[in-house]
Design an enzyme around this catalytic site. Structure first.
Site, PDB file in Angstrom:
ATOM      1  N   TYR A   1       6.142 -10.139   4.220  1.00 36.24           N
ATOM      2  CA  TYR A   1       6.231  -8.689   4.441  1.00 36.24           C
ATOM      3  C   TYR A   1       6.188  -8.319   6.225  1.00 36.24           C
ATOM      4  CZ  TYR A   1       4.801  -5.975   0.371  1.00 36.24           C
ATOM      5  OH  TYR A   1       4.668  -5.410  -0.761  1.00 36.24           O
TER       6      TYR A   1
ATOM      7  N   GLU B   1       6.872   4.077  -1.617  1.00 39.60           N
ATOM      8  CA  GLU B   1       6.896   4.019  -0.100  1.00 39.60           C
ATOM      9  C   GLU B   1       8.200   3.452   0.025  1.00 39.60           C
ATOM     10  OE1 GLU B   1       2.585   4.036   1.358  1.00 39.60           O
ATOM     11  OE2 GLU B   1       3.359   2.234   0.947  1.00 39.60           O
TER      12      GLU B   1
END
Length: 646
Positions: free
Chosen positions: A241, A122
């Site tokens: 993240y 991704e």
């Protein structure tokens, strides 16, 4: 005297900066202001100004480079040694234990035996190091002078990615996935986490910090299944993240922020990069096991003097000279993979007592035994029930499964365009199963009537809803049956199984880099005192980047080369979009399910009709105007600040 820079000697000899570049600047520590003493770009400045050519401080015509591991990190190191270090490619040798290059970026098989991809990519547009490299790597299918990046842009610019069925339940019904479902306290918990210093989060888990309501929210379902986080994983990594992908948060539910390759990860990235390196003249030695490094350690530093290998069953020591360099990929997320097929489940030959004994882990452990600066590999490889999951690759001829897939696809699966747009998660699956169909064909030589799907589950130790076994105990046909049950087509199972080849892969360390950690558990890219050794991959420390991405592998490789060769180049910190007021405001509104955030009405009133009006997130926030308008919002702001402070 360096002949390249001889015309600049007067300036360089008087400079306090020359030869003292900070190769790994940290944007989380830097106050960005221009001063008479500042000559280098800001820590996270990106763009063409950073494309200056590296100037080596010496000739490397007689230096040898040994790269242990031929995954994306090792290959990237070779690329930067050549491009920026001007090291002759013929001086670079890969030592790879496997019979094939690429490391964890695999993709293999055929339509007869079935294809297999242990994972997929991704990708994000902000992977600055990855795109820096692949803008120079010749394209896989387009003619010269086009690059891999040119191909990537061509297909993604003209085929947007999104999902129309991100969540399903109740035997195949598309579930509303438009909302995050975070209450105010959970939104504040995210904001508090973003505000925390990294040093406060050593060894904490996600479930240590977040409430049960957060862990049951749509937001967490989106996040954990997209990135493969478990509740017991590192809170620090989750924070990183959130900073890294803050700009993409409004695409979290429909996956519209992602860009996908045309083919699988091996053919898209490894094949053209390997071809480039081989044409330059690098040497790739397969089936070569590296067991240890002979490192001379004294008060002056640490110098690799030899590489202990096993070749054809014999121990061979490769001498390393004082002007040679060694790059090591530490650990591995895909070593000790166990495979199954339609009729057999993977036979698991490993547990916590025997984990971490494969080549990549053993080499890291041997380094760690020499000095604490090499980290603590056991923190990552000793608890496989918390770091493992299983995936399955489905090679599909037309069947009821493909007919059902079309209901969830944004384009016809055979059109070559985006299909599911990313993973579809089955929220009432005991296994929390997800599946995806990327652009087809997924392999260059894949037949027109074949589709390749990928399946994985985060709760593989739970009993299935339909098949009363854990995922690990299931054959490929049984995993297929569980999937068909959740799609409401179990009555057509015989048709599906007849037309579907299943190859499964159990990976004990696949999320080992997410395990809770503290400062010092991961070594720096060039550990303190090391003169000719760099460590790369998913288990080394960077300032602010995340793990489980190709970008972080390329970043570590680039840092290693720049530091070891002391080049006049920086590796910019992660893309600075997390500091962009537009993305901060957008994130605040998105977390609140697109309802106005505190103070939005006031901001709209102040900015209405001005040049900066567009920085506000889309959507009107009309609020009743009255005399206490400002006072009301000031009070709301005070309450919000109180909430943040806890």
């Amino acid at each position: 005297m360096n002949p390249i820079t001889s015309k600049f000697d007067k300036v360089l000899n008087a400079s306090s900066e020359y030869g003292h570049v900070n190769h790994e600047p940290d944007s989380s520590k830097e106050q960005q202001r221009n001063t008479p003493q500042k000559s280098m770009p800001f820590s996270d400045q990106i763009g063409n100004y950073q494309r200056n050519k590296g100037i080596p401080v010496q000739s490397y015509d007689n230096s040898k480079i040994y790269i242990i591991g031929s995954g994306i990190a090792g290959m990237s190191a070779a690329y930067y040694f050549i491009r920026d270090g001007h090291v002759p490619a013929k001086n670079i040798t890969f030592l790879e234990q496997l019979h094939i290059d690429g490391g964890s970026l695999d993709g293999a098989g055929n339509p007869t035996d079935g294809y297999i991809i242990r994972g997929g990519r991704e990708m994000d547009m902000t992977y600055e190091n990855l795109w820096d490299m692949f803008q120079d790597i010749p394209a896989l299918e387009m003619p010269a002078p086009y690059s891999v990046l040119d191909e990537y842009r061509l297909i993604n610019d003209n085929d947007s990615n999104y999902s129309k069925a991100r969540l399903i339940n109740n035997k195949g019904e598309i579930k509303d996935f438009s909302k995050f479902g975070l209450n105010k306290m959970d939104q504040l918990a995210i904001i508090r986490l973003l505000l925390k210093n990294k040093e406060e989060l050593d060894d904490l888990t996600i479930e240590d910090y977040f409430s049960e309501s957060f862990l049951k929210s749509n937001f967490w379902t989106f996040w954990r299944t997209m990135f493969a986080f478990e509740n017991w994983h590192s809170l620090l990594e989750l924070k990183l993240y959130m900073h890294r992908f803050l700009h993409a948060i409004d695409g979290l539910n429909d996956l519209s922020s992602l860009v996908f390759p045309k083919y699988n990860q091996y053919d898209t990235f490894v094949t053209p990069l390997r071809k480039f390196l081989q044409e330059k003249g690098v040497n790739i030695h397969l089936n070569t096991l590296v067991k240890d490094l002979d490192i001379h350690i004294n008060t002056e530093g640490k110098v690799v003097e030899g590489i202990i290998t096993e070749q054809d069953g014999k121990e061979v020591k490769i001498p390393v000279g004082k002007n040679d360099y060694v790059i090591v990929t530490t650990g591995s997320m895909t070593e000790d993979t166990f495979y199954g097929n339609n009729k057999t489940a993977p036979i698991i030959g490993i547990d916590n007592s025997t984990s971490g004994q494969s080549a990549g882990w053993k080499l890291w452990k041997n380094l760690a035994a020499k000095s604490e600066i090499f980290g603590k590999p056991e923190k990552f490889c000793s608890n496989i029930e918390k770091s493992a999951w299983e995936s399955a690759t489905l090679t599909c001829k037309p069947s009821a499964l493909i007919d059902k897939l079309k209901e969830y696809s944004v384009n016809d699966p055979y059109s070559g365009k985006t299909v599911t747009g990313g993973i579809i998660t089955i929220t009432d699956s005991n296994w929390l199963m997800s599946f995806t169909c990327n652009r087809q064909p997924h392999f260059p030589e894949q037949p027109d009537d074949v589709l390749v799907l990928w399946v994985y589950a985060l709760f593989m130790d739970k009993e299935g809803n339909y098949i009363k076994k854990t995922m690990l105990e299931c054959t490929g046909d049984e995993i297929l049956a569980e999937l068909c049950y959740h799609l409401g087509i179990e009555d057509q199972l015989e048709n599906v199984q007849k037309n579907t080849i299943v190859r499964t892969a159990f990976m004990p360390y696949i999320t080992s880099m997410f395990m809770p950690r503290a400062k010092g558990d991961r070594p720096r890219v060039v550990p303190e005192g090391c003169k000719n050794l760099g460590l790369v991959g998913q288990f080394v420390e960077t300032n602010n980047d995340v793990v489980f991405t190709m970008e972080s592998s390329v970043r570590t490789a680039r840092i290693a080369v720049y530091k070891l060769l002391n080049l006049n180049k920086q590796v910019p910190d992660i893309n600075p979009l997390q500091y962009d007021i537009r993305h901060l405001l957008k994130a605040a509104k998105t977390l609140n399910d697109d309802k106005p955030f505190v103070g939005e009405g006031l901001l709209r009133k102040v900015l209405k009709g001005t040049y900066f009006e567009h920085v506000l997130p889309a959507g009107a926030a009309e609020e009743e105007e009255h005399e206490s308008f400002i006072a009301e919002h000031v009070n709301k702001f005070r309450e919000w600040v109180k909430g943040i402070r806890g």
